[in-house]
Design a protein around this motif. Structure first.
Motif, short mmCIF file in Angstrom:
data_model
loop_
_atom_site.label_atom_id
_atom_site.label_comp_id
_atom_site.label_asym_id
_atom_site.label_seq_id
_atom_site.Cartn_x
_atom_site.Cartn_y
_atom_site.Cartn_z
N TRP A 19 2.51 -13.64 -11.19
CA TRP A 19 2.64 -14.87 -10.40
C TRP A 19 1.75 -14.88 -9.17
O TRP A 19 1.33 -15.96 -8.73
CB TRP A 19 4.09 -15.11 -10.02
CG TRP A 19 4.92 -15.52 -11.20
CD1 TRP A 19 5.93 -14.83 -11.80
CD2 TRP A 19 4.78 -16.73 -11.96
NE1 TRP A 19 6.43 -15.52 -12.87
CE2 TRP A 19 5.76 -16.69 -12.99
CE3 TRP A 19 3.95 -17.84 -11.85
CZ2 TRP A 19 5.90 -17.73 -13.91
CZ3 TRP A 19 4.10 -18.87 -12.78
CH2 TRP A 19 5.06 -18.81 -13.77
N LEU A 52 -1.59 -16.32 -10.38
CA LEU A 52 -1.42 -17.70 -10.83
C LEU A 52 -1.26 -18.65 -9.64
O LEU A 52 -1.80 -19.77 -9.66
CB LEU A 52 -0.22 -17.81 -11.77
CG LEU A 52 -0.39 -17.21 -13.17
CD1 LEU A 52 0.87 -17.42 -14.00
CD2 LEU A 52 -1.60 -17.82 -13.89
N PHE A 53 -0.54 -18.23 -8.62
CA PHE A 53 -0.41 -19.06 -7.43
C PHE A 53 -1.75 -19.15 -6.69
O PHE A 53 -2.08 -20.21 -6.14
CB PHE A 53 0.68 -18.51 -6.51
CG PHE A 53 2.04 -19.12 -6.74
CD1 PHE A 53 2.68 -19.85 -5.75
CD2 PHE A 53 2.67 -18.99 -7.97
CE1 PHE A 53 3.92 -20.42 -5.96
CE2 PHE A 53 3.91 -19.56 -8.20
CZ PHE A 53 4.54 -20.28 -7.20
N GLN A 54 -2.50 -18.07 -6.66
CA GLN A 54 -3.82 -18.11 -6.02
C GLN A 54 -4.72 -19.12 -6.70
O GLN A 54 -5.49 -19.83 -6.04
CB GLN A 54 -4.45 -16.72 -6.07
CG GLN A 54 -3.80 -15.71 -5.14
CD GLN A 54 -4.38 -14.32 -5.31
OE1 GLN A 54 -5.32 -14.09 -6.07
NE2 GLN A 54 -3.81 -13.35 -4.58
N GLN A 55 -4.63 -19.21 -8.03
CA GLN A 55 -5.43 -20.18 -8.76
C GLN A 55 -5.06 -21.61 -8.39
O GLN A 55 -5.89 -22.52 -8.48
CB GLN A 55 -5.25 -19.97 -10.27
CG GLN A 55 -5.83 -18.68 -10.79
CD GLN A 55 -5.47 -18.42 -12.25
OE1 GLN A 55 -5.05 -19.34 -12.96
NE2 GLN A 55 -5.62 -17.19 -12.70
N MET A 56 -3.81 -21.82 -7.96
CA MET A 56 -3.37 -23.14 -7.52
C MET A 56 -3.64 -23.38 -6.04
O MET A 56 -3.30 -24.43 -5.51
CB MET A 56 -1.86 -23.31 -7.79
CG MET A 56 -1.48 -23.33 -9.24
SD MET A 56 0.30 -23.71 -9.48
CE MET A 56 1.06 -22.20 -8.88
N LYS A 94 -2.26 -21.61 -3.66
CA LYS A 94 -1.00 -21.38 -2.97
C LYS A 94 -0.74 -19.88 -2.83
O LYS A 94 -1.39 -19.06 -3.47
CB LYS A 94 0.17 -22.02 -3.76
CG LYS A 94 0.05 -23.52 -3.96
CD LYS A 94 1.21 -24.07 -4.75
CE LYS A 94 1.08 -25.56 -5.00
NZ LYS A 94 1.19 -26.33 -3.73
N TYR A 137 2.03 -16.87 -3.21
CA TYR A 137 3.27 -16.52 -3.88
C TYR A 137 4.10 -15.63 -2.98
O TYR A 137 3.66 -14.56 -2.55
CB TYR A 137 2.98 -15.80 -5.20
CG TYR A 137 4.23 -15.41 -5.98
CD1 TYR A 137 5.09 -16.39 -6.47
CD2 TYR A 137 4.54 -14.07 -6.23
CE1 TYR A 137 6.22 -16.05 -7.20
CE2 TYR A 137 5.67 -13.72 -6.96
CZ TYR A 137 6.50 -14.71 -7.44
OH TYR A 137 7.63 -14.36 -8.16
N LEU A 183 7.67 -24.12 -5.48
CA LEU A 183 6.88 -25.33 -5.75
C LEU A 183 7.59 -26.62 -5.33
O LEU A 183 7.03 -27.70 -5.46
CB LEU A 183 6.52 -25.40 -7.23
CG LEU A 183 5.62 -24.27 -7.77
CD1 LEU A 183 5.42 -24.43 -9.27
CD2 LEU A 183 4.29 -24.26 -7.04
N TYR A 213 8.52 -20.99 -17.97
CA TYR A 213 7.85 -20.12 -17.01
C TYR A 213 8.04 -18.65 -17.37
O TYR A 213 7.14 -17.83 -17.16
CB TYR A 213 8.39 -20.38 -15.60
CG TYR A 213 7.87 -21.66 -14.96
CD1 TYR A 213 6.80 -22.36 -15.50
CD2 TYR A 213 8.45 -22.16 -13.79
CE1 TYR A 213 6.33 -23.53 -14.91
CE2 TYR A 213 7.98 -23.31 -13.19
CZ TYR A 213 6.92 -23.99 -13.75
OH TYR A 213 6.45 -25.14 -13.16
N ASP A 236 0.22 -21.30 -19.91
CA ASP A 236 -0.24 -22.36 -19.01
C ASP A 236 0.97 -23.09 -18.40
O ASP A 236 1.73 -23.73 -19.12
CB ASP A 236 -1.10 -23.35 -19.80
CG ASP A 236 -1.74 -24.42 -18.93
OD1 ASP A 236 -1.45 -24.48 -17.71
OD2 ASP A 236 -2.53 -25.22 -19.48
N ARG A 292 1.05 -25.74 -16.87
CA ARG A 292 0.96 -27.19 -17.07
C ARG A 292 1.63 -27.63 -18.36
O ARG A 292 1.93 -28.83 -18.52
CB ARG A 292 -0.51 -27.62 -17.07
CG ARG A 292 -1.21 -27.44 -15.72
CD ARG A 292 -2.69 -27.67 -15.82
NE ARG A 292 -3.31 -26.69 -16.70
CZ ARG A 292 -4.63 -26.63 -16.95
NH1 ARG A 292 -5.44 -27.51 -16.38
NH2 ARG A 292 -5.12 -25.69 -17.75
#
Length: 292
Positions: free
Chosen positions: A100, A103-107, A109, A111, A182, A214, A282, A284
């Motif tokens: 996570w 994945l948060f860095q990619q958004m 954000k 974590y 989120l 998730y 993903d 999304r």
């Protein structure tokens, strides 16, 4: 599932073994299968397990069937975890961090890693007093996942065996933490406050199915970075999802299956959304609020 060489998380708080006597002479014991049904129904349907078996005693008398009559202290023990159960959940938590965070860095954000609190019998959290009968839960008030490891024995009694079935449980609870970060959890609560019970239940189902998805996303990426999974591991997790669907649990409790009262989703839905997360990796693809 190969996990023994994995990194243990530093975010585990071990409250086990720091207990004082609790409960009282009114405690009782029930059989393993009965306990398993009560534990899981209480966990997944948000119900008071005492009500499910027609009892009206105080909560402190509940623990004779699961964890003994003990109350967990508020100070966790220090030092590294030495038992297999503790090591296992610590490594699993570490894999969720490894997944996570990027994945948060990619958004764009950050974590915030949750804590995992291990307890025996009873514990106080920012969400209130809980017993082992409540099953594993996530508390958004203190960003912690709580679990009494005896739950895994009850899960196995319902036919959900295998280490990855247990890992899926933690992945699901960490999925709730992701939702909290989120803002999804707060938005659902805001909408439910002005809805009918039926419509509010539908939102609860969507929230739970998204946490399943998730958990699948985590499994997808963990398999590539942290642990080695095979088809049997995924099958174990799918069986766990199926064994704790609302329709199955209502049937086990002797009730008529009523989809309008579901709060976590049917066995089929839980399997499908977990598998969607595993196959896609993903987030999304986890919009259960539009697609459930």
């Amino acid at each position: 599932m190969r996990w023994r060489s994995g990194r243990q998380s530093n975010n585990v708080e071990d409250y086990r073994g720091s207990n004082r006597s609790g409960g009282g002479p009114g405690g009782f014991r029930i059989g393993l299968i009965g306990t398993a049904a009560i534990v899981l129904i209480g966990w997944y349907m948000g119900a008071n397990p005492l009500q499910l078996i027609g009892l009206v005693g105080g909560a402190n008398t509940l623990l004779g069937g699961i964890g003994g009559s003990e109350t967990t202290s508020t100070t966790p023990q220090g030092g590294a975890l030495s038992d297999d159960g503790g090591k296992f959940v610590s490594v699993v938590l570490g894999t969720t961090e490894d997944v996570w965070n990027p994945l948060f860095q990619q958004m764009g954000k950050r974590y915030q890693e949750p804590k995992l609190a291990l307890f025996e019998g009873e514990i106080d959290s920012a969400c209130g007093f809980s017993t082992a009968a409540s099953g594993p839960f996530y508390c958004p008030g203190d960003n912690k996942v709580y679990i009494d490891l005896s739950f895994f024995r009850e899960l196995k009694a319902l036919g959900a065996s295998g280490e990855f079935a247990q890992a899926y449980v933690l992945g699901h609870e960490v999925g709730h933490h992701v939702q909290n970060l989120l803002g999804i959890t707060d938005e659902v609560s805001r909408l439910q406050a002005r809805m009918s019970q039926r419509d509010g239940n539908a939102l609860s189902v969507a929230l739970e199915l998204q946490a399943d998805c998730y958990a699948g996303v985590w499994a997808h990426h963990a398999n590539q970075t942290s642990v080695q999974l095979d088809s049997n591991d995924i099958e174990d997790a799918v069986k766990a999802a199926a064994s704790i669907g609302d329709d199955r649990l209502q049937g086990m409790s002797g009730k008529r299956v009523n989809p309008d009262s579901f709060t976590h989703g049917s066995s089929r839905q839980r399997m499908e959304w977990f598998q969607r997360g595993v196959q896609s990796g993903d987030m999304r693809q986890c919009d259960t609020f539009k697609n459930s």
